[in-house]
Design an enzyme around this catalytic site. Structure first.
Site, PDB file in Angstrom:
ATOM      1  N   ASP A  86       0.800  -1.256   0.008  1.00 42.31           N
ATOM      2  CA  ASP A  86       0.179   0.040  -0.269  1.00 42.31           C
ATOM      3  C   ASP A  86       0.907   1.228   0.021  1.00 42.31           C
ATOM      4  O   ASP A  86       2.085   1.253   0.355  1.00 42.31           O
ATOM      5  CB  ASP A  86      -0.955   0.025   1.296  1.00 42.31           C
ATOM      6  N   GLU A 181      -0.002  -1.384   5.422  1.00 39.54           N
ATOM      7  CA  GLU A 181       1.132  -0.797   6.713  1.00 39.54           C
ATOM      8  C   GLU A 181       0.863   0.544   6.861  1.00 39.54           C
ATOM      9  O   GLU A 181       1.206   0.855   8.165  1.00 39.54           O
ATOM     10  CB  GLU A 181       2.728  -1.191   5.868  1.00 39.54           C
TER      11      GLU A 181
END
Length: 415
Positions: A86, A181
């Site tokens: 991400d 994350e």
């Protein structure tokens, strides 16, 4: 490691950053955005094309894969390399257009889609180490996504090189790519038993040659302000706007406890989002420090300011909710010094001077270490992350690939 490699890391990176994988901290799903799986599916396809047959994307958006051992030694520990797919929700990550600035010579880099976005050596000191290198940026209207697609591309290239070069002796290598994350949920659904590793390394750091064995500890805080609403035409003496109360609280936050007012080992309190209306407003904070006990002190600063401000609004009230996010990994890594030592040796073998650092941030390694998988953080070459001036150099990414390959060899040698 003396052999020459035909690196694929830059080509992979340029492809990965075009895939929008921003996470969403307001989402209750896992992963927080389904679009993160688009990159996960591509990685699985590429891994299988390399001959890594067990590559899989699970229902939570986590990618697992194994580079099989090729050593005759029976007891080589299983190690893992991890990066997150991400990108940060702090800056636009849609329609990323990467640009390669070849043979950088110290000039200002003006990004064409917004010429007001300029990378200057004076503002990005590590550019001094990049003369003659190839710098990759976005086009000026988005982040680049080097955090952490540089790490993803580096691990993928390292896996490719291991599959292509059986002369590199290594044990079983596990690969782990995580979603979310950036919003603190990167390893929430990682199955450590399934992963089966003894040690891990996140590839999610900044300057080439750096390894981090210490991170911030982190809490998130939500301040909910309950005001008194009334029709604005008849509000005198009645309305106590939660929005205005929120503004006063934010204005009272001390500069010396802000991200822009701290450095080194100093912690901070940072409001990252504000929402609401006259009756109720919410301020979301992140709280950071290297010492766990100071997180409690920093939360108390928020509570004390809110208490002081709210006294001027007798009909209003507030509540503060604090939630742990991750903790400093140093205490765990200090119990396994060889994991860090091998990382520093791998960097040295790749031709760099190793630097052991603390990071004013967190990685999946923070959480992994605390739940039983010791995991320092190795450089990926990413710089100015979470903004439009984000950049990475091709040569630094190649050095990260070499560092990963060296680590695989070192763990086999030391077994």
């Amino acid at each position: 490691m003396n052999q020459q490699f035909q690196f694929t890391v830059a080509e992979r990176f340029l492809q990965y950053v075009k895939i929008d994988t921003q996470s969403d901290g307001e989402s209750k799903s896992y992963p927080s955005t389904e679009k993160q799986k688009n990159l996960g599916r591509l990685l699985v396809d590429e891994l299988k094309a390399m001959g890594i047959e067990d590559a899989e994307l699970d229902e939570f958006g986590v990618v697992y894969a194994t580079v099989p051992a090729n050593t005759d030694k029976p007891n080589v520990p299983v190690i893992c390399f991890c990066s997150h797919m991400d990108t940060s929700p702090d800056c636009n990550g849609e329609n990323v257009k990467p640009i390669v600035h070849q043979n950088y010579q110290g000039q200002d880099l003006v990004l064409p889609d917004d010429p007001s976005v300029v990378l200057k050596m004076a503002e990005h000191p590590d550019l001094k180490n990049q003369l003659g290198n190839d710098i990759i940026t976005a086009s000026g209207t988005t982040l680049l996504g080097a955090d952490n697609k540089a790490g993803v591309a580096e691990i993928m290239d390292a896996a490719y090189q291991l599959m292509q070069n059986p002369n590199i002796r290594h044990g079983k290598i596990r690969l782990l790519f995580t979603p979310d994350e950036e919003i603190g949920r990167g390893v929430d659904k990682v199955d450590l038993e399934k992963l089966g590793a003894e040690a891990a390394y996140t590839i999610d750091g900044e300057s080439a040659g750096h390894l981090e064995n210490e991170t911030f500890s982190a809490d998130g805080a939500k301040l909910i302000i309950h005001g008194v609403s009334s029709h604005p035409g008849f509000a005198k003496g009645n309305m106590q706007s939660a929005i205005k109360i929120a503004g006063k609280i934010i204005a009272e936050l001390p500069f010396e406890l802000s991200p822009e007012g701290t450095e080194g080992k100093e912690g901070f309190v940072h409001p990252v989002a504000v929402s609401g209306h006259a009756e109720e407003a919410v301020i979301n904070f992140i709280i950071r420090d290297f010492e766990d006990a100071k997180l409690v002190e920093h939360a108390q600063v928020i509570r004390d300011i809110a208490t002081r401000v709210i006294q001027d609004f007798p009909g209003a009230s507030f509540q503060l909710e604090v939630k742990a996010q991750y903790r400093n990994m140093k205490g765990v890594l200090d119990q396994h010094p060889h994991i860090v030592e091998y990382g520093l040796e791998a960097i040295k073998r790749a031709g760099m001077t190793p630097h052991l650092e603390s990071i004013r941030g967190g990685t999946d390694g923070s959480r992994l270490s605390l739940i039983g998988l010791p995991c320092p953080n190795i450089f990926a070459g990413e710089h100015a992350f979470h903004g439009k001036q984000e950049w990475v150099s091709v040569q630094d990414m190649q050095k990260a690939v070499l560092t990963i390959l060296n680590l695989c060899q070192i763990w086999e040698e030391k077994a």
